[in-house]
Write a protein that holds these residues in place. Structure first.
Motif, PDB file in Angstrom:
ATOM      1  N   HIS A 141       0.841  -1.211   0.000  1.00  0.00           N
ATOM      2  CA  HIS A 141       0.000   0.000   0.000  1.00  0.00           C
ATOM      3  C   HIS A 141       0.869   1.252   0.000  1.00  0.00           C
ATOM      4  CE1 HIS A 141      -3.075   2.940   0.949  1.00  0.00           C
ATOM      5  NE2 HIS A 141      -2.454   3.256   2.074  1.00  0.00           N
ATOM      6  N   HIS A 156       0.953   5.557  -1.837  1.00  0.00           N
ATOM      7  CA  HIS A 156       0.217   6.605  -2.554  1.00  0.00           C
ATOM      8  C   HIS A 156       1.117   7.129  -3.678  1.00  0.00           C
ATOM      9  CE1 HIS A 156      -3.070   6.920   0.469  1.00  0.00           C
ATOM     10  NE2 HIS A 156      -2.128   6.392   1.238  1.00  0.00           N
ATOM     11  N   TYR A 158       5.841  16.651   3.738  1.00  0.00           N
ATOM     12  CA  TYR A 158       5.011  15.468   4.053  1.00  0.00           C
ATOM     13  C   TYR A 158       4.011  15.861   5.147  1.00  0.00           C
ATOM     14  CZ  TYR A 158       4.356  10.426   5.201  1.00  0.00           C
ATOM     15  OH  TYR A 158       3.874   9.158   5.408  1.00  0.00           O
ATOM     16  N   HIS A 159       2.783  15.351   5.066  1.00  0.00           N
ATOM     17  CA  HIS A 159       1.777  15.835   6.026  1.00  0.00           C
ATOM     18  C   HIS A 159       2.081  15.427   7.471  1.00  0.00           C
ATOM     19  CE1 HIS A 159      -0.633  12.116   6.530  1.00  0.00           C
ATOM     20  NE2 HIS A 159      -0.544  11.928   5.227  1.00  0.00           N
ATOM     21  N   TYR A 160       2.863  14.369   7.686  1.00  0.00           N
ATOM     22  CA  TYR A 160       3.254  14.019   9.057  1.00  0.00           C
ATOM     23  C   TYR A 160       4.082  15.176   9.643  1.00  0.00           C
ATOM     24  CZ  TYR A 160       2.466   8.899   8.173  1.00  0.00           C
ATOM     25  OH  TYR A 160       1.961   7.658   7.882  1.00  0.00           O
ATOM     26  N   ARG A 206      -9.541   2.504  -5.030  1.00  0.00           N
ATOM     27  CA  ARG A 206      -9.856   3.085  -3.718  1.00  0.00           C
ATOM     28  C   ARG A 206     -11.301   3.582  -3.724  1.00  0.00           C
ATOM     29  NH1 ARG A 206      -6.537   4.360   0.932  1.00  0.00           N
ATOM     30  NH2 ARG A 206      -8.021   5.253   2.362  1.00  0.00           N
ATOM     31  N   SER A 266     -11.311   3.087   3.570  1.00  0.00           N
ATOM     32  CA  SER A 266     -11.001   3.358   4.979  1.00  0.00           C
ATOM     33  C   SER A 266     -12.311   3.662   5.701  1.00  0.00           C
ATOM     34  CB  SER A 266      -9.999   4.517   5.111  1.00  0.00           C
ATOM     35  OG  SER A 266     -10.582   5.739   4.743  1.00  0.00           O
ATOM     36  N   MET A 303      -9.158  -0.397   5.860  1.00  0.00           N
ATOM     37  CA  MET A 303      -8.249   0.401   6.688  1.00  0.00           C
ATOM     38  C   MET A 303      -9.125   1.004   7.780  1.00  0.00           C
ATOM     39  SD  MET A 303      -5.946   1.823   3.549  1.00  0.00           S
ATOM     40  CE  MET A 303      -4.473   2.013   4.536  1.00  0.00           C
ATOM     41  N   ARG A 332     -11.573  11.224   9.891  1.00  0.00           N
ATOM     42  CA  ARG A 332     -11.033  12.278   9.026  1.00  0.00           C
ATOM     43  C   ARG A 332     -11.293  13.645   9.645  1.00  0.00           C
ATOM     44  NH1 ARG A 332      -7.548   9.622   5.661  1.00  0.00           N
ATOM     45  NH2 ARG A 332      -8.528   7.703   4.944  1.00  0.00           N
ATOM     46  N   LEU A 335      -4.955  17.837   4.881  1.00  0.00           N
ATOM     47  CA  LEU A 335      -4.525  16.433   4.846  1.00  0.00           C
ATOM     48  C   LEU A 335      -3.813  16.014   6.133  1.00  0.00           C
ATOM     49  CD1 LEU A 335      -4.273  13.841   3.090  1.00  0.00           C
ATOM     50  CD2 LEU A 335      -2.165  14.773   2.143  1.00  0.00           C
ATOM     51  N   TRP A 362      -0.043   0.887  10.166  1.00  0.00           N
ATOM     52  CA  TRP A 362      -0.615   2.027   9.438  1.00  0.00           C
ATOM     53  C   TRP A 362      -0.411   3.319  10.218  1.00  0.00           C
ATOM     54  CZ3 TRP A 362      -6.606   2.974   8.866  1.00  0.00           C
ATOM     55  CH2 TRP A 362      -6.823   3.982   7.923  1.00  0.00           C
ATOM     56  N   TRP A 363       0.269   4.289   9.575  1.00  0.00           N
ATOM     57  CA  TRP A 363       0.237   5.691   9.984  1.00  0.00           C
ATOM     58  C   TRP A 363       0.648   5.916  11.437  1.00  0.00           C
ATOM     59  CZ3 TRP A 363      -4.929   8.242   8.094  1.00  0.00           C
ATOM     60  CH2 TRP A 363      -4.807   9.648   8.037  1.00  0.00           C
ATOM     61  N   ASP A 395       3.126   3.040   2.792  1.00  0.00           N
ATOM     62  CA  ASP A 395       2.225   4.196   2.774  1.00  0.00           C
ATOM     63  C   ASP A 395       2.922   5.447   2.226  1.00  0.00           C
ATOM     64  OD1 ASP A 395      -0.377   5.327   3.233  1.00  0.00           O
ATOM     65  OD2 ASP A 395      -0.546   3.982   4.932  1.00  0.00           O
ATOM     66  N   ARG A 399       4.091   8.574   0.219  1.00  0.00           N
ATOM     67  CA  ARG A 399       3.428   9.549  -0.654  1.00  0.00           C
ATOM     68  C   ARG A 399       4.443  10.211  -1.576  1.00  0.00           C
ATOM     69  NH1 ARG A 399      -1.686  11.599   0.303  1.00  0.00           N
ATOM     70  NH2 ARG A 399      -2.771  10.273   1.784  1.00  0.00           N
TER      71      ARG A 399
HETATM   72  O1  FIX Z   1      -6.164   6.463   3.941  1.00  0.00           O
HETATM   73  C1  FIX Z   1      -4.975   6.206   3.703  1.00  0.00           C
HETATM   74  O2  FIX Z   1      -4.606   5.454   2.801  1.00  0.00           O
HETATM   75  C2  FIX Z   1      -3.949   6.875   4.593  1.00  0.00           C
HETATM   76  O3  FIX Z   1      -2.788   6.093   4.584  1.00  0.00           O
HETATM   77  C3  FIX Z   1      -3.673   8.259   4.112  1.00  0.00           C
HETATM   78  O4  FIX Z   1      -4.828   8.872   3.791  1.00  0.00           O
HETATM   79  C4  FIX Z   1      -2.872   9.083   5.117  1.00  0.00           C
HETATM   80  O5  FIX Z   1      -2.993  10.422   4.786  1.00  0.00           O
HETATM   81  C5  FIX Z   1      -1.434   8.691   5.125  1.00  0.00           C
HETATM   82  O6  FIX Z   1      -0.673   9.144   4.321  1.00  0.00           O
HETATM   83  C6  FIX Z   1      -0.984   7.791   6.112  1.00  0.00           C
HETATM   84  O7  FIX Z   1       0.147   7.355   6.121  1.00  0.00           O
END
Ligand code: FIX
Ligand code: ZN
Length: 402
Positions: free
Chosen positions: A25, A27, A47-49, A167, A213, A245, A250, A258, A312-313, A342, A344
């Motif tokens: 998985h 993006h 990166y959004h993190y 998706r 998700s 997921m 959100r 994001l 995940w995340w 994951d 991006r």
């Molecule tokens: O929904 C998703 O696939 C999430 O992984 C992302 O939306 C999220 O923003 C992300 O980048 C997490 O790592």
């Protein structure tokens, strides 16, 4: 040849580092998909993190920050998180891992110097895939985003390396709008426009799974709506697993865009119900909250059509991975998919995978040492078989990919 306690660690490390990875998985998109393929130091920093970290660690206003161009955004992040503060978070550490991997010295250099040097070193996606040892990956493809979907109108990209997934979040988030798009693109006499539309997108993209998700507010649609039952039947007819997921909420802070998503609830008893109701469908599952990990692991031991994947995340943090990975192995052996990136920004493949391998090696070593201690012979072939399965085979087998 049976390995001894003395050479086990090195052999294992070598196999982990040389085994090709299938990334379940991401993006990511291929380089010719303009505006969607992201690579380079500036994207890495925005990166959004890291944006979430910046906006909570400083008093920078979110809407002001988002009004800046990418150059300014990334230089602010470098200054605030890497110069004015010590970059110890997992997201910051990732940037530093890539810089180190590329042999870039940070000392006495400012943002622009590093940026120039960095962008000279990364030439192409092939470069990144080689450095991270990722042989193929799954994109996240939204069939209701026509701009993004235009990728499938092009032919000059590597379809063996970049695999598609459908998706389906838009069907949950904005059903009416999705239906409108489906109607526009299918003929009027279709009984079920959405299925006809998905069928069309399926033949264009040859996806390896569909994904959505969900949280407890939306999960029940899968169980209760005839619409989702039809989709599940369609997926089964296509032998297409559904990736769930679970546990995301959100926009817990809308201003962060994001970067503003957080953790929601999920009732895994309902997941168990789904696995029983649709025994012929296959479900890939990952959960966002730490609280859900034990129950999810038990369910994976009870339902053959459920396969756990990744951290995940908010779960993708060394402290949590160490603990949960061991718990999964204790209960499931090696029959799960331990990680996905994951990513991006393509460059992130380098750190996401090297950070995971750094955790994987000592944990696996402990299990193999224990087997040797109990006189169970471990050979290089066994190690290679297991690592192949963990880094690629388990996912490919579940998806039915050769
Ligand atoms: O929904 C998703 O696939 C999430 O992984 C992302 O939306 C999220 O923003 C992300 O980048 C997490 O790592
Ligand atoms: Zn994702």
């Amino acid at each position: 040849m049976t390995l001894s306690r003395d050479n086990l660690s090195n052999k294992l490390l070598n196999i982990i580092n040389t085994t090709a990875i299938f990334d379940l998985h991401t993006h990511l998109f291929p380089p010719n998909h303009d505006n969607f393929f992201l690579s380079g130091f500036k994207y890495l920093l925005s990166y959004h993190y890291l944006i979430a970290e910046l906006l909570t660690a400083t008093d920078i206003d979110a809407s002001t920050f988002y009004s800046y161009n990418n150059e300014k955004k990334s230089s602010i992040i470098w200054k605030e998180l890497f110069e004015k503060r010590t970059p110890v978070s997992e997201a910051c550490a990732g940037v530093l891992t890539i810089i180190k991997e590329l042999n870039i010295e940070i000392k006495n250099k400012n943002f622009t110097d590093i940026c120039i040097e960095y962008d000279k070193k990364i030439h192409s996606d092939k470069n990144i895939l080689e450095l991270s040892n990722v042989s193929s990956l799954v994109m996240t493809n939204n069939p209701f985003d026509l701009d993004e979907w235009s990728l499938f109108g092009k032919n000059d990209w590597d379809k063996k390396r970049y695999l598609a997934s459908l998706r389906l979040d838009d069907l949950i988030l904005d059903y009416e709008e999705s239906l409108k798009k489906a109607k526009d693109q299918t003929s009027n006499d279709e009984v079920d426009n959405i299925i006809a539309y998905l069928e069309k997108r399926y033949s264009q993209s040859s996806p390896v799974y569909a994904a959505v998700s969900l949280n407890s507010d939306t999960f029940n649609k899968l169980l209760d709506d005839s619409f989702w039952r039809n989709i599940l039947d369609w997926l089964q007819s296509k032998k297409l697993p559904l990736s769930l997921m679970l546990g995301v909420k959100r926009a817990v802070n809308k201003d962060f865009e994001l970067a503003g998503d957080g953790i929601g609830n999920i009732n895994l008893k309902e997941l168990s119900k789904l696995c029983n109701l649709f025994p012929k469908n296959k479900f890939l599952v990952t959960c966002l909250a730490l609280n859900d990990q034990h129950e999810l692991t038990v369910l994976a031991r009870k339902h053959p059509n459920l396969r756990i994947f990744g951290f995940w995340w908010f779960m993708n943090q060394p402290t949590l991975i160490k603990q949960i990975l061991k718990m999964r192995i204790d209960m499931l052996g090696f029959s799960f998919i331990p990680q996905h990136s994951d990513a991006r920004v393509s460059d992130q493949l380098i750190y996401k995978w090297s950070h995971f391998k750094k955790i994987l090696h000592p944990i696996l070593l402990e299990y193999y040492q224990d087997l040797l201690y109990k006189n169970f012979p471990i050979s290089e072939d066994i190690l290679q078989r297991d690592i192949n399965n963990l880094l690629s085979g388990n996912a490919k087998n579940f998806l039915g990919i050769k």
